[in-house]
Structure formats: structure tokens, C-alpha cells
Design a protein around this motif. Structure first.
Motif, PDB file in Angstrom:
ATOM      1  N   LEU A  47       0.843  -1.191   0.000  1.00  0.00           N
ATOM      2  CA  LEU A  47       0.000   0.000   0.000  1.00  0.00           C
ATOM      3  C   LEU A  47       0.879   1.242   0.000  1.00  0.00           C
ATOM      4  N   SER A  48       0.421   2.288  -0.679  1.00  0.00           N
ATOM      5  CA  SER A  48       1.183   3.536  -0.734  1.00  0.00           C
ATOM      6  C   SER A  48       0.237   4.735  -0.707  1.00  0.00           C
ATOM      7  N   PRO A  49       0.396   5.625   0.296  1.00  0.00           N
ATOM      8  CA  PRO A  49       1.314   5.514   1.430  1.00  0.00           C
ATOM      9  C   PRO A  49       0.849   4.424   2.388  1.00  0.00           C
ATOM     10  N   ASP A  50       1.786   3.890   3.173  1.00  0.00           N
ATOM     11  CA  ASP A  50       1.418   2.818   4.093  1.00  0.00           C
ATOM     12  C   ASP A  50       1.159   3.324   5.507  1.00  0.00           C
ATOM     13  N   THR A  51       1.309   4.616   5.720  1.00  0.00           N
ATOM     14  CA  THR A  51       0.939   5.233   6.994  1.00  0.00           C
ATOM     15  C   THR A  51       0.356   6.612   6.709  1.00  0.00           C
ATOM     16  N   GLY A  52      -0.397   7.132   7.656  1.00  0.00           N
ATOM     17  CA  GLY A  52      -0.929   8.482   7.473  1.00  0.00           C
ATOM     18  C   GLY A  52      -2.004   8.824   8.478  1.00  0.00           C
ATOM     19  N   SER A 153      -8.120   6.026  18.789  1.00  0.00           N
ATOM     20  CA  SER A 153      -7.065   6.095  19.802  1.00  0.00           C
ATOM     21  C   SER A 153      -5.823   5.338  19.347  1.00  0.00           C
ATOM     22  N   SER A 154      -5.988   4.458  18.366  1.00  0.00           N
ATOM     23  CA  SER A 154      -4.860   3.725  17.795  1.00  0.00           C
ATOM     24  C   SER A 154      -5.113   3.574  16.299  1.00  0.00           C
ATOM     25  N   PRO A 155      -4.056   3.395  15.503  1.00  0.00           N
ATOM     26  CA  PRO A 155      -4.229   3.325  14.045  1.00  0.00           C
ATOM     27  C   PRO A 155      -5.084   2.133  13.609  1.00  0.00           C
ATOM     28  N   SER A 185      -1.239   1.508   7.904  1.00  0.00           N
ATOM     29  CA  SER A 185      -1.632   1.935   9.246  1.00  0.00           C
ATOM     30  C   SER A 185      -2.082   3.391   9.180  1.00  0.00           C
ATOM     31  N   TYR A 186      -3.375   3.619   9.484  1.00  0.00           N
ATOM     32  CA  TYR A 186      -3.952   4.952   9.298  1.00  0.00           C
ATOM     33  C   TYR A 186      -4.734   5.374  10.551  1.00  0.00           C
ATOM     34  N   SER A 187      -4.444   6.575  11.015  1.00  0.00           N
ATOM     35  CA  SER A 187      -5.124   7.124  12.182  1.00  0.00           C
ATOM     36  C   SER A 187      -6.122   8.181  11.754  1.00  0.00           C
ATOM     37  N   VAL A 188      -7.279   8.192  12.408  1.00  0.00           N
ATOM     38  CA  VAL A 188      -8.269   9.244  12.174  1.00  0.00           C
ATOM     39  C   VAL A 188      -8.117  10.255  13.301  1.00  0.00           C
ATOM     40  N   VAL A 189      -7.844  11.489  12.939  1.00  0.00           N
ATOM     41  CA  VAL A 189      -7.555  12.531  13.932  1.00  0.00           C
ATOM     42  C   VAL A 189      -8.573  13.654  13.812  1.00  0.00           C
ATOM     43  N   ALA A 190      -8.658  14.425  14.878  1.00  0.00           N
ATOM     44  CA  ALA A 190      -9.566  15.566  14.882  1.00  0.00           C
ATOM     45  C   ALA A 190      -8.995  16.672  14.014  1.00  0.00           C
ATOM     46  N   GLY A 191      -9.877  17.443  13.408  1.00  0.00           N
ATOM     47  CA  GLY A 191      -9.437  18.565  12.602  1.00  0.00           C
ATOM     48  C   GLY A 191      -8.915  19.691  13.469  1.00  0.00           C
ATOM     49  N   ALA A 192      -8.160  20.603  12.874  1.00  0.00           N
ATOM     50  CA  ALA A 192      -7.624  21.747  13.612  1.00  0.00           C
ATOM     51  C   ALA A 192      -8.753  22.641  14.091  1.00  0.00           C
ATOM     52  N   VAL A 193      -8.664  23.081  15.350  1.00  0.00           N
ATOM     53  CA  VAL A 193      -9.673  23.992  15.908  1.00  0.00           C
ATOM     54  C   VAL A 193      -9.420  25.392  15.379  1.00  0.00           C
ATOM     55  N   PRO A 194     -10.411  26.009  14.747  1.00  0.00           N
ATOM     56  CA  PRO A 194     -10.184  27.339  14.174  1.00  0.00           C
ATOM     57  C   PRO A 194      -9.866  28.369  15.252  1.00  0.00           C
ATOM     58  N   THR A 195      -8.917  29.228  14.970  1.00  0.00           N
ATOM     59  CA  THR A 195      -8.514  30.277  15.911  1.00  0.00           C
ATOM     60  C   THR A 195      -9.366  31.517  15.687  1.00  0.00           C
ATOM     61  N   ASN A 196      -9.972  32.016  16.769  1.00  0.00           N
ATOM     62  CA  ASN A 196     -10.788  33.235  16.671  1.00  0.00           C
ATOM     63  C   ASN A 196      -9.877  34.461  16.607  1.00  0.00           C
ATOM     64  N   THR A 197      -9.964  35.190  15.540  1.00  0.00           N
ATOM     65  CA  THR A 197      -9.172  36.406  15.375  1.00  0.00           C
ATOM     66  C   THR A 197      -9.919  37.574  16.008  1.00  0.00           C
ATOM     67  N   PRO A 198      -9.312  38.238  17.000  1.00  0.00           N
ATOM     68  CA  PRO A 198     -10.019  39.356  17.641  1.00  0.00           C
ATOM     69  C   PRO A 198     -10.278  40.488  16.659  1.00  0.00           C
ATOM     70  N   ALA A 199     -11.421  41.154  16.862  1.00  0.00           N
ATOM     71  CA  ALA A 199     -11.761  42.276  15.990  1.00  0.00           C
ATOM     72  C   ALA A 199     -10.823  43.444  16.271  1.00  0.00           C
ATOM     73  N   PRO A 200     -10.433  44.176  15.255  1.00  0.00           N
ATOM     74  CA  PRO A 200      -9.536  45.321  15.479  1.00  0.00           C
ATOM     75  C   PRO A 200     -10.238  46.393  16.311  1.00  0.00           C
ATOM     76  N   PRO A 201      -9.483  47.134  17.129  1.00  0.00           N
ATOM     77  CA  PRO A 201     -10.098  48.185  17.946  1.00  0.00           C
ATOM     78  C   PRO A 201     -10.636  49.309  17.055  1.00  0.00           C
ATOM     79  N   PRO A 202     -11.646  50.000  17.524  1.00  0.00           N
ATOM     80  CA  PRO A 202     -12.186  51.109  16.721  1.00  0.00           C
ATOM     81  C   PRO A 202     -11.144  52.205  16.560  1.00  0.00           C
ATOM     82  N   PRO A 203     -11.186  52.939  15.465  1.00  0.00           N
ATOM     83  CA  PRO A 203     -10.200  54.019  15.244  1.00  0.00           C
ATOM     84  C   PRO A 203     -10.340  55.122  16.299  1.00  0.00           C
ATOM     85  N   VAL A 204      -9.189  55.690  16.671  1.00  0.00           N
ATOM     86  CA  VAL A 204      -9.173  56.767  17.671  1.00  0.00           C
ATOM     87  C   VAL A 204      -9.243  58.109  16.950  1.00  0.00           C
TER      88      VAL A 204
END
Length: 217
Positions: A47-52, A153-155, A185-204
């Protein structure tokens, strides 16, 4: 009338003999084809790839490879893959046109459920070339798609079933496939948790101080 009857009887006996001969020939061929694979075989599958890692809810393609160590023509390839897990789903078998086989020459391309959450993947191909198929380098027989269902928890290990994986030599239909040692040998993993980008401060807004200009003058 008797002459016609004798002729018909002779034809029936001849056809019966031919049919029996064909049946015995096919039976001998079937016995050879279903011989268990050998430890000293000169052909391999892998198999190719044989891991992932596969992100849950997403897919990846895995290739089924085959090769022959010597310049020997083959008449066909049969492989069976199995794995025991519901964390993965297999689908969409596609024969690689560069393998020397095609959808037409590969009548068996099935994915079926087995006992104890086992999935069985079967592919069988026969070459349409009268001289057989010569392989000078490893080739990809087919692609299968794996889908990650649940995080593991295991491949999940995908292996070749030795007694159902065969590669026949064209000259005498002998099985030349070594007992498959390769697995995937293949593992099922959780997807990346999206990072919340803070809103820019209002203009001064800068408000000038009254009289500042006069004082500067």
C-alpha cells in the motif's frame, strides 16, 4: 433412421467428451490459481502511502502497488484487503490505466462488510494480452478512497489476506506472489480547531484642544 440415430448419438458423445475435457482443464487451472501464496515468491503487493493521518470527515487516497522482481510475464492479479474498524470507510475503487489493466479486464472491484465490523476489499484483474503482462518496475494497480469517520485512539491496520491474494505466472499459472508482509496503518484525527481572530479596535479620533493654535502662535 437408425443411421441418423447413430450419428446423433456419436455427436452427443463427442460433445460430452469435449465438455468434460474443458471442465477438467478449468478445474486444474482453478486449483493452481487458488494455491496459497509462497514465502519465496518473487512478486509483492503493498500500500502507498502505508501510513498516514486522516482528519475525521475528510478523505485520502491510498494506492495498491504490485511488482515482480524478475522479467516474468503474468496473467493476472488478485488481492484482498481487510480491516476491522468502523472508524474508516473505504470506497471508490479506480483501476490505474498505467497498471496494464483496465476496468474491463478487472471484473471484480468490490467493497463488502464482514463479521465483527470487518471491511473486505476485493480486486481481481486478468490481462487481455496473449503474451501476458511484463512488469519492469513497481506499478499501481488501483486507488481506493478512505474516509475518516471517528477519531481513533490507535491506528487502523489494513492488511492483505494471504490466501486470497494471488499473482499468476502466464506460462503455467503458478502463483508467484510472496506472502504479503506489508500493511497500511492509518489514524483518524480531529481537525484543527479554528482560531478566533479578535476584531480590530475602533479608530481613535483626535479632537484638537480649543485655542491650541493661538497659543502656538
Amino acid at each position: 433412421m437408425n443411421k441418423v440415430l447413430l450419428q446423433l448419438t456419436f455427436i452427443v458423445i463427442m460433445l460430452a467428451g469435449v465438455g468434460l475435457g474443458v471442465y477438467l482443464a478449468l478445474t486444474r487451472q482453478d486449483i493452481r490459481n487458488k494455491a496459497s501464496v509462497t514465502t519465496g515468491g518473487i512478486a509483492t503487493v503493498s500500500l502507498s502511502p502505508d501510513t498516514g493521518n486522516i482528519i475525521a470527515g475528510q478523505t485520502t487516497d491510498v494506492g495498491i502497488m504490485f511488482s515482480v522482481a524478475q522479467a516474468i510475464a503474468i496473467s493476472g492479479v488478485q488481492v484482498r484487503l481487510t480491516y476491522a474498524s468502523t472508524a474508516l470507510s473505504a470506497s471508490n475503487i479506480r483501476i490505474d490505466s498505467a497498471s496494464g489493466f483496465s476496468d474491463t479486464s478487472c471484473p471484480i472491484k468490490t467493497i463488502t462488510p464482514g463479521a465483527n465490523n470487518t471491511t473486505i476489499i476485493d480486486i481481481a484483474c486478468l490481462t487481455l494480452e496473449t503474451a501476458g503482462l511484463n512488469i519492469s518496475s513497481p506499478r499501481r494497480l488501483a486507488l481506493i478512497t478512505l474516509t475518516g469517520n471517528t477519531v481513533t485512539s490507535s491506528p487502523v491496520v489494513i492488511s492483505f489476506a494471504a490466501n486470497e491474494s494471488i499473482m499468476n505466472k502466464k506460462a503455467d499459472a503458478q502463483d508467484i506472489l510472496a506472502t504479503p508482509q506489508n500493511t497500511g496503518s492509518y489514524s483518524v484525527v480531529a481537525g484543527a480547531v479554528p482560531t478566533n481572530t479578535p476584531a480590530p479596535p475602533p479608530p481613535v479620533t483626535v479632537t484638537p484642544t480649543p485655542g491650541a493654535s493661538s497659543a502656538a502662535t
